[in-house]
Design a protein around this motif. Structure first.
Motif, PDB file in Angstrom:
ATOM      1  N   VAL A  51       0.837  -1.205   0.000  1.00 43.30           N
ATOM      2  CA  VAL A  51       0.000   0.000   0.000  1.00 43.30           C
ATOM      3  C   VAL A  51       0.870   1.253   0.000  1.00 43.30           C
ATOM      4  N   VAL A  52       1.913   1.245   0.825  1.00 43.25           N
ATOM      5  CA  VAL A  52       2.808   2.402   0.914  1.00 43.25           C
ATOM      6  C   VAL A  52       3.477   2.674  -0.435  1.00 43.25           C
ATOM      7  N   THR A 132      -0.464  14.271   9.414  1.00 43.53           N
ATOM      8  CA  THR A 132       0.936  14.665   9.368  1.00 43.53           C
ATOM      9  C   THR A 132       1.396  14.940  10.792  1.00 43.53           C
ATOM     10  N   GLY A 133       2.714  15.095  10.988  1.00 44.72           N
ATOM     11  CA  GLY A 133       3.209  15.284  12.338  1.00 44.72           C
ATOM     12  C   GLY A 133       2.796  14.106  13.209  1.00 44.72           C
ATOM     13  N   PHE A 212     -10.424  18.956  13.517  1.00 41.60           N
ATOM     14  CA  PHE A 212     -10.861  17.824  12.700  1.00 41.60           C
ATOM     15  C   PHE A 212      -9.682  17.264  11.906  1.00 41.60           C
ATOM     16  N   ILE A 213      -9.475  15.960  11.979  1.00 43.18           N
ATOM     17  CA  ILE A 213      -8.625  15.285  10.995  1.00 43.18           C
ATOM     18  C   ILE A 213      -9.526  14.952   9.822  1.00 43.18           C
ATOM     19  N   THR A 214      -9.214  15.505   8.669  1.00 35.72           N
ATOM     20  CA  THR A 214     -10.200  15.464   7.589  1.00 35.72           C
ATOM     21  C   THR A 214      -9.603  15.062   6.249  1.00 35.72           C
ATOM     22  N   ASP A 215      -8.643  14.127   6.269  1.00 42.06           N
ATOM     23  CA  ASP A 215      -8.055  13.679   5.006  1.00 42.06           C
ATOM     24  C   ASP A 215      -8.426  12.236   4.669  1.00 42.06           C
ATOM     25  N   TRP A 301       7.612  12.025   3.376  1.00 46.18           N
ATOM     26  CA  TRP A 301       7.489  10.923   4.329  1.00 46.18           C
ATOM     27  C   TRP A 301       6.505  11.226   5.438  1.00 46.18           C
ATOM     28  N   ASN A 302       6.172  12.487   5.620  1.00 46.87           N
ATOM     29  CA  ASN A 302       5.421  12.946   6.783  1.00 46.87           C
ATOM     30  C   ASN A 302       3.918  12.824   6.536  1.00 46.87           C
ATOM     31  N   TYR A 303       3.453  11.574   6.453  1.00 47.34           N
ATOM     32  CA  TYR A 303       2.041  11.310   6.172  1.00 47.34           C
ATOM     33  C   TYR A 303       1.771   9.851   6.492  1.00 47.34           C
ATOM     34  N   LEU A 304       0.525   9.500   6.724  1.00 47.20           N
ATOM     35  CA  LEU A 304       0.170   8.113   7.023  1.00 47.20           C
ATOM     36  C   LEU A 304      -0.087   7.375   5.707  1.00 47.20           C
ATOM     37  N   TRP A 305       0.995   6.998   5.038  1.00 48.22           N
ATOM     38  CA  TRP A 305       0.901   6.386   3.708  1.00 48.22           C
ATOM     39  C   TRP A 305       0.382   4.955   3.739  1.00 48.22           C
ATOM     40  N   SER A 306       0.279   4.366   4.893  1.00 53.74           N
ATOM     41  CA  SER A 306      -0.152   2.961   4.986  1.00 53.74           C
ATOM     42  C   SER A 306      -1.671   2.798   4.886  1.00 53.74           C
TER      43      SER A 306
END
Length: 311
Positions: A51-52, A132-133, A212-215, A301-306
């Protein structure tokens, strides 16, 4: 936190006890342990590696395989840090925990004056955040800068979350996320996403800051909204936060959450709309995704790519 909580089960007590013992270790230890976790996730488990790699390859088509592979490795180091820092955060309980957070300098707010201005001029503010973060340590936002608006009490903050299917982990994560404010008995702002509208209506005349986390890809019960191209891909998203902001005429800002070299983060508030009622949800979300794309181009790299954000 919820006014009425079920008693902790034995499983919750055991898991939280182990996490608390680990969390008492200093932050430098957690960052060393994060490197071991990164190696385990990336080289041993190959955790969601397919997935990554697919996400990174499609989002950055101009990058060669070796560069994509380096970003993947850096992502696993970032994920390890998110996990170990979150465990550390869960041991920062109450007033003593808040002092520990302040001393650590784990997060620095670069422009508190912008947030202060929004709070001074608007009854309610909507903060749009991404994965992020370290998104798990947002409840201590009041502790990250001595210059943040003093009249913004932690009771005025509402942080939303998505309920987990596991009752054990749902309770563990709630207790961990709310550890620094556990001594604030009347805090009610940790709110499940499906209950936010009811919460907002009941507090429509009160001062509030919503986070809100909205992504995420839209939940099964959520309406899908097309936000156009995001990182070279056609993207659909939820716009509940933007819709709520427009209906309540909130100010809206984007939370830029950069990772510092050597550990820790920097938060920057980027205004999107002074009066959301004069805009519309789709426009706000397109601005949000444009800002997020800028950040991911700077720190890919600073993201939840999984997670599968494009289905």
């Amino acid at each position: 936190m919820n006014e009425k909580k079920e008693r902790r089960s034995l499983g919750v007590i055991l898991v939280e006890g182990i996490m608390r013992l680990n969390g008492m270790l200093p932050l430098w230890w957690q960052r060393g342990w994060a490197k071991i976790l990164a190696w385990f996730f990336g080289k041993v488990m190959h955790y969601r590696e397919d997935v990554v790699m697919v996400n990174l390859s499609r989002c950055f088509p101009g990058k060669k395989y070796k560069e994509i592979s380096r970003i993947k490795d850096r992502f696993y180091r970032h994920l390890g840090s998110v996990i170990t820092e979150s465990v550390w955060y869960g041991a920062c309980v109450g007033k003593r925990g808040r002092r520990r957070i302040r001393r650590s300098g784990i997060v620095r707010i670069t422009n508190p004056e912008v947030f202060n201005s929004l709070c001074d001029n608007h009854l309610q503010v909507m903060v749009l955040q991404s994965h992020t973060g370290n998104w798990e340590i947002i409840s201590a936002i009041r502790e990250y800068s001595p210059d943040l608006e003093l009249s913004l009490d932690i009771r005025d903050v509402c942080v939303t979350y998505k309920e987990m299917t596991s009752k054990l982990w749902n309770r563990v994560m709630e207790d961990n996320r709310c550890a620094p404010i556990r001594d604030i008995a009347d805090f009610s702002g940790y709110t499940e996403s499906r209950e936010v509208l009811r919460y907002a209506v009941s507090h429509r005349k009160d001062r509030r800051c919503y986070v809100f986390i909205t992504d995420q890809y839209p939940y099964s019960f959520a309406t899908k909204h097309n936000v156009g191209k995001f990182l070279n891909q056609d993207t659909v998203s939820m716009n509940a936060a933007a819709t709520l902001a427009c209906k309540m005429d909130m100010a809206v800002c984007y939370l830029r959450y950069a990772e510092r070299e050597g550990g820790g983060y920097e938060m920057t508030f980027v205004p999107i709309a002074e009066q959301a009622s004069q805009s519309d949800p789709d426009t706000i979300m397109k601005q949000y995704y444009s800002l997020l794309e800028e950040d991911l181009n700077a720190q890919p790299w600073n993201y939840l790519w999984s997670h599968k954000r494009w289905k």
